[in-house]
Every structure is written in C-alpha cells, then in structure tokens.
Design an enzyme around this catalytic site. Structure first.
Site, short mmCIF file in Angstrom:
data_model
loop_
_atom_site.label_atom_id
_atom_site.label_comp_id
_atom_site.label_asym_id
_atom_site.label_seq_id
_atom_site.Cartn_x
_atom_site.Cartn_y
_atom_site.Cartn_z
N ASP A 293 3.07 10.61 1.00
CA ASP A 293 3.15 8.62 1.19
C ASP A 293 4.42 8.46 -0.16
OD1 ASP A 293 2.40 6.20 2.02
OD2 ASP A 293 1.47 6.06 -0.32
N ASP B 247 5.43 4.33 -1.59
CA ASP B 247 4.42 3.59 -1.89
C ASP B 247 3.44 3.90 -2.30
OD1 ASP B 247 7.24 1.56 -0.87
OD2 ASP B 247 5.82 1.61 1.06
N ASP C 231 -1.73 8.34 -2.23
CA ASP C 231 -2.48 7.41 -2.77
C ASP C 231 -3.51 5.79 -2.56
OD1 ASP C 231 -0.63 5.02 -2.34
OD2 ASP C 231 -1.11 4.06 -3.83
#
Length: 229
Positions: free
Chosen positions: A13, A15, A171
C-alpha cells in the site's frame, strides 16, 4: 514454503505504509477551509482518516456538511492535492532501507493503492522510484479496488509471480482482506493511519509489524510459496 528469507515479491500500500502523506492532505484540506472562512483542521484530526480516502478526510474537515454536498468537494480536494503532492509528505523512517534490503536480496516490489493511479504516479519520480517500482495499480486502474482481491491479483500477474509467492503490506484492514482473498500472505503495519478503536490484531494478517526497521530482516516476513506464476 519458504521462511527466513525475503519474499520473491512484495506489494505495498502507499499512503500510511510507505509514504507519510498526511501532511500533504492537511495542507489541502486547510486551503479549502480557509477559502470558506472556516477554521483549520489539525494533523492529529485528519491523520486517522488518510487511509480511508478523500471522502473520509473531507468528513473530518467538514463534519457538519451533508454527505452529498461534501462528496461534491472531492474534485476540488484532488485538484488542490495534485498541485502540491509530495511537497510536505515524507517516507516513513526506515522505509528506504527496507526497500534497499529487498532489492539487494533480488526481490521485486510494487505498489497497490486505492489512490487514483494518476496521483500515485506523480509520487514515483519524486522518490526516484520510476525504475525501482515494478508495478503500480491505483484505485481506478481496474474495475475493482481493495478490499477486492483483483488489484493484488493483477499486480502479481504483471510481475509474473504467483500471488502466493508475494507478500502484501498495508496499514488498513481492507489491505489484509484483499490479500487473504487473493491467496497472498500479508503484513499489517502499525505505523500508518488508523481510527481510534481499530484493532489490527483482529485483521487476521500473517504478520504484524510496529516499525519498518523490523522488515529489514528476512525472518520478519511471512512464509510464501515458490515464485513461479
């Protein structure tokens, strides 16, 4: 199964996992608020919503606005963000060394993000990643986005690696859901953006890491299947 060595391929991922982009988004939101004579939003307020996308961040910045009115602000938000992208964002501490460790081990790495692809591609040259990042899938690249497994499946295909030989690192719970559905081992990272009460221990990731520095070591990575697609 392989264990105690780096995976053949890792998909990340963007951001909240590789890039601390929250400062860019705070400036974006505050320019919109200032233009309307409204008070600013703080980094602490906006940060937990970053991984949820523009609409979630606008909900924090404009909490009293009706949903339809707030959603109509998304193009403005993205236009302002595009103009300043990367000016305030930084890599999380330890990420560059982690990527170098993967490259030194002969691993391939790429990015699967829900950020629109055109915005994600603007980040690559800023970080010198144009040649290093083997594949980039954005939230609008395909007909589906995370938590659907299709972006991860297509990314693995594009780097000619079986999904079970890749590891996905993210995240947000959507990252782990997508990886599990794709048959891809996953790592949930704790340094990114999470709303209060969001508990990564319930996501069923194969591994949980508190800091990028943990992933400098091959033993921290979950086991994978052989690399042939």
């Amino acid at each position: 199964m392989s264990a105690g060595r780096f995976p053949a391929a890792v998909l990340f991922d963007l951001d909240g996992t590789l890039l601390d982009s929250a400062p860019d988004f705070v400036v974006t939101a505050n320019r919109m608020l200032q233009a309307r004579g409204m008070g600013e939003v703080t980094l602490e307020q906006l940060r937990p919503a970053v991984s949820k996308g523009a609409r979630a961040m606008l909900t924090v910045a404009f909490p009293h606005m009706a949903d339809a009115e707030r959603h109509a602000l998304v193009p403005e938000f993205l236009e302002i963000y595009e103009a300043l992208i990367g000016q305030y964002a930084t890599l999380f501490d330890g990420v560059e060394t982690m990527l170098q460790a993967l490259e030194n081990a002969g691993s391939t790495w790429g990015i699967v993000t829900n950020k629109p692809e055109y915005l994600a591609r603007l980040i690559l040259p800023q970080l010198g990643w144009e040649q290093r990042c083997a594949v980039l899938i954005g939230g609008d690249t395909l007909a589906e986005r995370k938590p659907h497994p299709l972006p991860l499946e297509v990314a693995a295909q594009r780097i000619n690696t079986a999904a079970s030989a890749c590891v996905y690192v993210g995240d947000d719970e959507r990252d782990i859901i997508a990886a599990r559905a794709a048959g891809m081992p996953s790592v949930a990272v704790l340094w990114g953006y999470r709303p209060e009460g969001d508990d990564p221990s319930t996501w069923q990731a194969d591994s949980i890491c508190e800091l990028p520095q943990e992933l400098w070591q091959p033993a921290a990575w979950p086991a994978t299947q052989p690399a042939s697609a």
